[in-house]
Design an enzyme around this catalytic site. Sequence first.
Site, mmCIF file in Angstrom:
data_model
loop_
_atom_site.group_PDB
_atom_site.id
_atom_site.type_symbol
_atom_site.label_atom_id
_atom_site.label_comp_id
_atom_site.label_asym_id
_atom_site.label_seq_id
_atom_site.Cartn_x
_atom_site.Cartn_y
_atom_site.Cartn_z
ATOM 1 N N TRP A 155 46.766 36.589 40.544
ATOM 2 C CA TRP A 155 47.235 36.456 39.151
ATOM 3 C C TRP A 155 46.955 37.757 38.421
ATOM 4 O O TRP A 155 45.841 38.293 38.536
ATOM 5 C CB TRP A 155 46.493 35.289 38.477
ATOM 6 C CG TRP A 155 46.942 35.003 37.072
ATOM 7 C CD1 TRP A 155 48.218 34.998 36.595
ATOM 8 C CD2 TRP A 155 46.098 34.668 35.955
ATOM 9 N NE1 TRP A 155 48.225 34.666 35.255
ATOM 10 C CE2 TRP A 155 46.941 34.475 34.837
ATOM 11 C CE3 TRP A 155 44.717 34.520 35.794
ATOM 12 C CZ2 TRP A 155 46.445 34.121 33.577
ATOM 13 C CZ3 TRP A 155 44.228 34.169 34.546
ATOM 14 C CH2 TRP A 155 45.083 33.967 33.442
ATOM 15 N N ASP A 157 38.710 30.386 41.256
ATOM 16 C CA ASP A 157 39.575 30.050 40.121
ATOM 17 C C ASP A 157 40.360 28.806 40.529
ATOM 18 O O ASP A 157 41.108 28.834 41.513
ATOM 19 C CB ASP A 157 40.519 31.233 39.838
ATOM 20 C CG ASP A 157 41.314 31.032 38.557
ATOM 21 O OD1 ASP A 157 41.244 29.931 37.966
ATOM 22 O OD2 ASP A 157 42.013 31.976 38.137
ATOM 23 N N ALA A 172 42.915 26.342 38.906
ATOM 24 C CA ALA A 172 43.731 26.154 37.705
ATOM 25 C C ALA A 172 44.846 25.130 37.908
ATOM 26 O O ALA A 172 45.586 24.833 36.965
ATOM 27 C CB ALA A 172 44.334 27.490 37.278
ATOM 28 N N LYS A 206 47.341 22.969 33.043
ATOM 29 C CA LYS A 206 48.472 22.444 33.796
ATOM 30 C C LYS A 206 48.295 20.968 34.114
ATOM 31 O O LYS A 206 49.223 20.173 33.963
ATOM 32 C CB LYS A 206 48.648 23.225 35.104
ATOM 33 C CG LYS A 206 49.365 24.535 34.943
ATOM 34 C CD LYS A 206 48.463 25.645 34.549
ATOM 35 C CE LYS A 206 49.218 26.970 34.434
ATOM 36 N NZ LYS A 206 48.342 28.038 33.965
#
Length: 409
Positions: free
Chosen positions: A144, A225, A227, A260
């Site tokens: 990312w 991470d 997400a 999300k």
Amino acid sequence: MSGRRRTHEREQEFAVAMMDRLEMPADDKILKLSIMFNGDDRPGKIDLGIGVYRNARGETPIFAAVRQAEEKLFAQETTKTYVTPAGDPGFCAAIQSLVFGDDAPDERIRTVQTPGGAGALNILAELANLASPGVTVHVPIPTWINHHAVITEARLGLREYRYLDPRTGQVDFDGMMDQLGNAEPGDIVLLQGCCHNPTGADLGLEQWQAVAALLEARGLLPFVDLAYQGFGDGLEEDAASVRLLAGRLPEMIVAYSCSKNFGIYRERTGAAFVLAPTPALADRAAAQLARLARITYSMPPDHGASLVRIILNDPALRQIWKDELEAMRTGVTALRRELASAFHQITNRSGHEFLTDQKGMFSLIGISADQAVRLREEFAIYIVEDGRINIAGLRGDQVMPFAKAICAV
Ligand code: LMR
């Protein structure tokens, strides 16, 4: 000298002192695309840039569970006074259990509520710098785009390791292990827990085991991470990576986003988790995280975290939320199949299976920056210039036109 002229000179003097030294930052490639898309008035435009889920009508809906939680919150809430820098303990407990599950070493884990996943990444990067100034963080190629910025702004060192094998669309596991095998003890390894952004290529469980063994053997600290929990193989399955690492390693830091999987993007809700070798060290790390939060934004915003707390603690609402999330997950999986099949039909060639093997919202479609610009200019299709597409942004009726446009450029 006239008053006006003096003011002008004063302004210039100040400008030279500070503002004049600032450089214009480079555009964020994802956010820039959203602005361009909003300014495009061509009918039929398609936005596959920023990672948000869209339903069959092209909307990013508010989950029914979130709506109901908002009604409950409205009825229950009695104050808007401050929370604490560490956030709402009810949210922290609920999200910790959602991520780490029932068999976690809870006595060594601490949770701090943050403004989104990016807030968590930031205070965790600062924590790393506090403990080991300038420590090297190994990041996958690609990752990312904000990861690089977060790490370098926190004054940490950055090295890249091989991750995607562009020929297969799978993880270049040997390359990754080879490069991580050269990391120095004490270094940090950034890993994405599931639904890798931007590649969609995830490690399998056996590979996670091997990564955990390598991290353990070389004394490396995982910085995970997470997400997209719930968008890959399911809520439990997508947390398996973090649970496996927590069960094996003495230390870990995890940045988590609720944007999300609760669809509360603009509510800025996330969490920073630390796993420490002992409960006392976990307390110390959490106190430092709270201090870093206090310096940076003082307290996290409350609304989204309250919704998550209400949903996760109410069995009926929790079920509604899980069903909605599962419908999104299966919808994205179906779109992956449809897109692979559309490419197959148009080209009459195989080689698009990577789309169905990969997980979550994103895949790299393998086109150049120039081709991405052509897609935008000629077809009003917006994708990130590295070739990343947000499959969750595609409507069913857009699959074939999109696939044709890709083949045309
Ligand atoms: C993305 O990668 O598109 C999302 O994580 C949204 C963002 O902030 O970039």
